[in-house]
Design an enzyme around this catalytic site. Structure first.
Site, short mmCIF file in Angstrom:
data_model
loop_
_atom_site.label_atom_id
_atom_site.label_comp_id
_atom_site.label_asym_id
_atom_site.label_seq_id
_atom_site.Cartn_x
_atom_site.Cartn_y
_atom_site.Cartn_z
N TYR A 148 0.82 -1.22 0.00
CA TYR A 148 0.00 0.00 0.00
C TYR A 148 0.85 1.27 0.00
O TYR A 148 0.34 2.36 -0.26
CB TYR A 148 -1.06 0.02 1.12
CG TYR A 148 -0.62 -0.31 2.53
CD1 TYR A 148 0.12 0.59 3.30
CD2 TYR A 148 -1.00 -1.51 3.12
CE1 TYR A 148 0.49 0.29 4.60
CE2 TYR A 148 -0.64 -1.83 4.43
CZ TYR A 148 0.11 -0.93 5.16
OH TYR A 148 0.47 -1.22 6.45
N LYS A 165 5.30 4.20 6.09
CA LYS A 165 5.90 3.45 4.97
C LYS A 165 6.02 4.34 3.73
O LYS A 165 6.97 4.20 2.96
CB LYS A 165 5.07 2.19 4.67
CG LYS A 165 5.06 1.15 5.78
CD LYS A 165 6.36 0.37 5.88
CE LYS A 165 6.22 -0.83 6.81
NZ LYS A 165 7.46 -1.58 6.97
C1 HXC Z 1 -5.10 1.11 19.07
C2 HXC Z 1 -3.06 0.78 20.09
C3 HXC Z 1 -3.05 -0.57 19.67
C4 HXC Z 1 -4.16 -1.06 18.90
C5 HXC Z 1 -1.24 -0.17 20.78
N1 HXC Z 1 -1.93 0.96 20.77
N2 HXC Z 1 -1.90 -1.13 20.12
N3 HXC Z 1 -4.06 1.62 19.77
N4 HXC Z 1 -5.16 -0.18 18.64
N5 HXC Z 1 -4.22 -2.31 18.49
C6 HXC Z 1 -1.56 2.24 21.40
C7 HXC Z 1 -1.42 2.11 22.91
O1 HXC Z 1 -2.66 2.22 23.56
C8 HXC Z 1 -0.51 3.29 23.22
O2 HXC Z 1 -1.21 4.49 23.19
C9 HXC Z 1 0.42 3.35 22.01
O3 HXC Z 1 -0.26 2.63 20.95
C10 HXC Z 1 1.74 2.66 22.26
O4 HXC Z 1 1.46 1.34 22.72
P1 HXC Z 1 2.56 0.45 23.45
O5 HXC Z 1 2.00 -0.92 23.60
O6 HXC Z 1 3.09 1.17 24.65
O7 HXC Z 1 3.72 0.52 22.34
P2 HXC Z 1 4.99 -0.32 22.14
O8 HXC Z 1 5.23 -1.25 23.31
O9 HXC Z 1 6.05 0.61 21.75
O10 HXC Z 1 4.59 -1.30 20.90
C11 HXC Z 1 4.53 -0.83 19.60
C12 HXC Z 1 3.34 -1.45 18.85
C13 HXC Z 1 3.31 -2.99 19.00
C14 HXC Z 1 3.47 -1.01 17.40
C15 HXC Z 1 2.04 -0.89 19.44
O11 HXC Z 1 2.24 -3.55 18.25
C16 HXC Z 1 4.60 -3.63 18.56
O12 HXC Z 1 5.54 -3.75 19.33
N6 HXC Z 1 4.70 -4.09 17.27
C17 HXC Z 1 5.94 -4.65 16.70
C18 HXC Z 1 5.69 -5.77 15.75
C19 HXC Z 1 4.62 -5.55 14.70
O13 HXC Z 1 3.78 -4.65 14.82
N7 HXC Z 1 4.64 -6.39 13.65
C20 HXC Z 1 3.73 -6.27 12.54
C21 HXC Z 1 4.40 -5.74 11.35
S1 HXC Z 1 3.41 -6.16 9.98
P3 HXC Z 1 -1.64 5.26 24.58
O14 HXC Z 1 -2.23 6.54 24.12
O15 HXC Z 1 -2.63 4.34 25.22
O16 HXC Z 1 -0.38 5.42 25.37
C22 HXC Z 1 3.34 -4.91 8.88
C23 HXC Z 1 2.72 -5.34 7.56
C24 HXC Z 1 1.61 -4.56 7.05
O17 HXC Z 1 3.78 -3.84 9.11
C25 HXC Z 1 0.97 -5.10 5.78
C26 HXC Z 1 0.21 -6.39 5.90
C27 HXC Z 1 -0.34 -6.91 4.62
P1 NAP Z 2 7.30 -9.08 12.76
O1 NAP Z 2 7.78 -10.49 12.89
O2 NAP Z 2 6.43 -8.55 13.82
O3 NAP Z 2 8.57 -8.17 12.54
C1 NAP Z 2 8.78 -6.93 13.12
C2 NAP Z 2 10.13 -6.95 13.79
O4 NAP Z 2 10.49 -5.62 14.16
C3 NAP Z 2 10.18 -7.81 15.04
O5 NAP Z 2 11.30 -8.66 15.01
C4 NAP Z 2 10.33 -6.80 16.17
O6 NAP Z 2 11.13 -7.34 17.21
C5 NAP Z 2 11.04 -5.64 15.45
N1 NAP Z 2 10.78 -4.37 16.09
C6 NAP Z 2 9.57 -3.80 16.33
N2 NAP Z 2 9.72 -2.63 16.97
C7 NAP Z 2 11.04 -2.43 17.11
C8 NAP Z 2 11.83 -1.41 17.69
N3 NAP Z 2 11.25 -0.33 18.24
N4 NAP Z 2 13.17 -1.52 17.66
C9 NAP Z 2 13.76 -2.62 17.12
N5 NAP Z 2 13.07 -3.62 16.54
C10 NAP Z 2 11.73 -3.53 16.55
O7 NAP Z 2 6.49 -8.90 11.39
P2 NAP Z 2 6.85 -9.27 9.88
O8 NAP Z 2 5.56 -9.62 9.24
O9 NAP Z 2 7.98 -10.19 9.81
O10 NAP Z 2 7.28 -7.85 9.31
C11 NAP Z 2 8.58 -7.61 8.82
C12 NAP Z 2 8.56 -6.46 7.85
O11 NAP Z 2 7.74 -6.78 6.73
C13 NAP Z 2 8.00 -5.16 8.42
O12 NAP Z 2 8.70 -4.06 7.88
C14 NAP Z 2 6.59 -5.15 7.90
O13 NAP Z 2 6.03 -3.87 7.84
C15 NAP Z 2 6.80 -5.76 6.53
N6 NAP Z 2 5.60 -6.30 5.92
C16 NAP Z 2 5.09 -7.47 6.36
C17 NAP Z 2 3.97 -7.98 5.74
C18 NAP Z 2 3.36 -9.29 6.15
O14 NAP Z 2 2.31 -9.64 5.62
N7 NAP Z 2 3.97 -10.02 7.05
C19 NAP Z 2 3.37 -7.27 4.69
C20 NAP Z 2 3.92 -6.07 4.28
C21 NAP Z 2 5.05 -5.59 4.90
P3 NAP Z 2 10.92 -6.88 18.74
O15 NAP Z 2 9.45 -6.89 19.00
O16 NAP Z 2 11.69 -7.90 19.53
O17 NAP Z 2 11.53 -5.52 18.84
#
Ligand code: HXC
Ligand code: NAP
Length: 284
Positions: A148, A165
């Site tokens: 996207y 992104k």
């Molecule tokens: C609404 C949310 C939320 C949710 C967190 N928040 N999750 N709000 N809906 N589901 C809010 C919290 O309430 C808080 O706001 C703020 O976000 C920060 O939350 P924390 O939990 O303190 O943040 P943190 O521990 O830094 O974690 C970051 C995170 C978490 C992004 C929220 O999900 C994470 O660690 N993600 C890392 C891995 C990940 O997301 N992987 C997916 C990548 S896939 P307040 O105001 O309450 O303080 C991808 C592919 C996309 O990107 C395409 C797919 C096809």
């Molecule tokens: P994932 O396993 O959740 O990968 C995210 C990684 O980022 C985790 O290893 C996480 O490790 C690390 N990370 C998150 N916050 C961080 C921080 N603040 N500092 C350092 N590391 C951090 O998800 P994934 O699906 O493999 O995604 C990998 C990449 O592909 C991402 O860029 C995502 O946007 C992209 N992507 C994925 C998809 C899909 O369908 N899977 C589609 C489009 C794009 P910790 O939590 O231990 O920090």
């Protein structure tokens, strides 16, 4: 597909390399001869990835780091240099994302995602880019965005990620030109859906939604992690030496399906096509 020494002599840093697509790339690139350094917030997945690489005969080390903190990123890169030597390649893969109605988001929620994706990518790029330029040594950067971002459409319900992104894609294209004179290539991969624990736990609201997503995909399947890892290997290799500022979409044709006005006709059964054709012949 590749010679097993394709990346011999290379040292690659992958953020978020302990899980999902980052881990898959780490294993594949190590298998092609590169030394790997993986970074993320949690130690457990990083250690497991390194152990798996070492068991297969590769070289890997890791450090915990929150990429939102520039000072922590600089320390992590120092740790990488100590452990595996000069890093010549960076994969900005760490990301955060979740589905939410935008009007319900807090500013902190927006910042949590943009901080990881956009600031984090910039921090790692800046810290390594400065070193490469100061040492007059070439470098290679691969940014993981999303389909996207590549389509320019963005997406509802993942607005912080869509904004961040898009910024990473702009960074990719901007630096590809600005840093070409320093022999630094900057490219991106834009994945569609690839099942990973991190993405699926946050972005797939139900098994029913997942089935619908798969059934409506033009290829009726999601991506395989090895497919993305192979694309990364190619883009990082010398064989891709003239590819710079490019964003390669790997989504099985998914975003194009949404873009073509008549593409939903793929759902029309053959019997309906035959009736339409008969009716056309009768009216001629
Ligand atoms: C609404 C949310 C939320 C949710 C967190 N928040 N999750 N709000 N809906 N589901 C809010 C919290 O309430 C808080 O706001 C703020 O976000 C920060 O939350 P924390 O939990 O303190 O943040 P943190 O521990 O830094 O974690 C970051 C995170 C978490 C992004 C929220 O999900 C994470 O660690 N993600 C890392 C891995 C990940 O997301 N992987 C997916 C990548 S896939 P307040 O105001 O309450 O303080 C991808 C592919 C996309 O990107 C395409 C797919 C096809
Ligand atoms: P994932 O396993 O959740 O990968 C995210 C990684 O980022 C985790 O290893 C996480 O490790 C690390 N990370 C998150 N916050 C961080 C921080 N603040 N500092 C350092 N590391 C951090 O998800 P994934 O699906 O493999 O995604 C990998 C990449 O592909 C991402 O860029 C995502 O946007 C992209 N992507 C994925 C998809 C899909 O369908 N899977 C589609 C489009 C794009 P910790 O939590 O231990 O920090």
């Amino acid at each position: 597909m590749f010679k097993t020494d394709l990346l011999a002599g290379r040292t690659i840093l992958i953020t978020g390399g302990g899980t999902g697509l980052g881990r898959a790339m780490a294993l594949r690139l190590a298998g092609l001869g590169a030394k790997l350094f993986v970074a993320g917030r949690r130690e457990g997945p990083l250690t497991e990835t390194c152990q798996t690489i070492r068991k297969a005969g590769g070289t890997a080390a890791s450090a915990t780091c929150d990429v939102r903190d520039f000072g922590a990123v600089e320390k992590m890169i120092e740790a990488a240099e100590q452990a595996v030597g000069r890093v010549d390649t960076l994969v900005n893969n760490a990301a955060g994302n979740f589905i939410a109605r935008t009007e319900k988001l807090s500013p902190n929620a927006f910042r949590a995602v943009t901080g990881i994706v956009l600031d984090g990518t910039f921090h790692c790029t800046l810290a390594l880019g400065r070193k490469w330029i100061a040492a007059a040594q070439p470098g290679n950067i691969l940014n993981i965005v999303t389909s996207y971002a590549a389509s320019g459409s963005g997406s509802g319900f993942v607005v912080p990620s869509a904004c961040a992104k898009a910024g990473v894609l702009a960074l990719t294209r901007s630096l590809a030109v600005e840093w070409a004179r320093h022999r630094i290539r900057v490219n991106a991969i834009a994945p569609g859906p690839f099942p990973t624990e991190g993405a699926w736990s946050r972005l797939m609201p139900s098994a029913e939604y997942e089935k619908r997503a798969k059934d409506s995909h033009p290829m009726k399947r999601f991506g395989r992690q090895e497919e993305l890892a192979d694309l990364a290997a190619f883009l990082l290799s010398e064989q891709a030496g003239y590819i710079n500022g490019e964003c390669v979409v790997i989504d099985g044709g998914l975003w194009l399906k949404g873009a073509g006005e008549f593409n939903d006709l793929a759902d029309l059964p053959d019997a309906a096509w035959e009736m339409l054709e008969q009716a056309r012949k009768r009216s001629q």
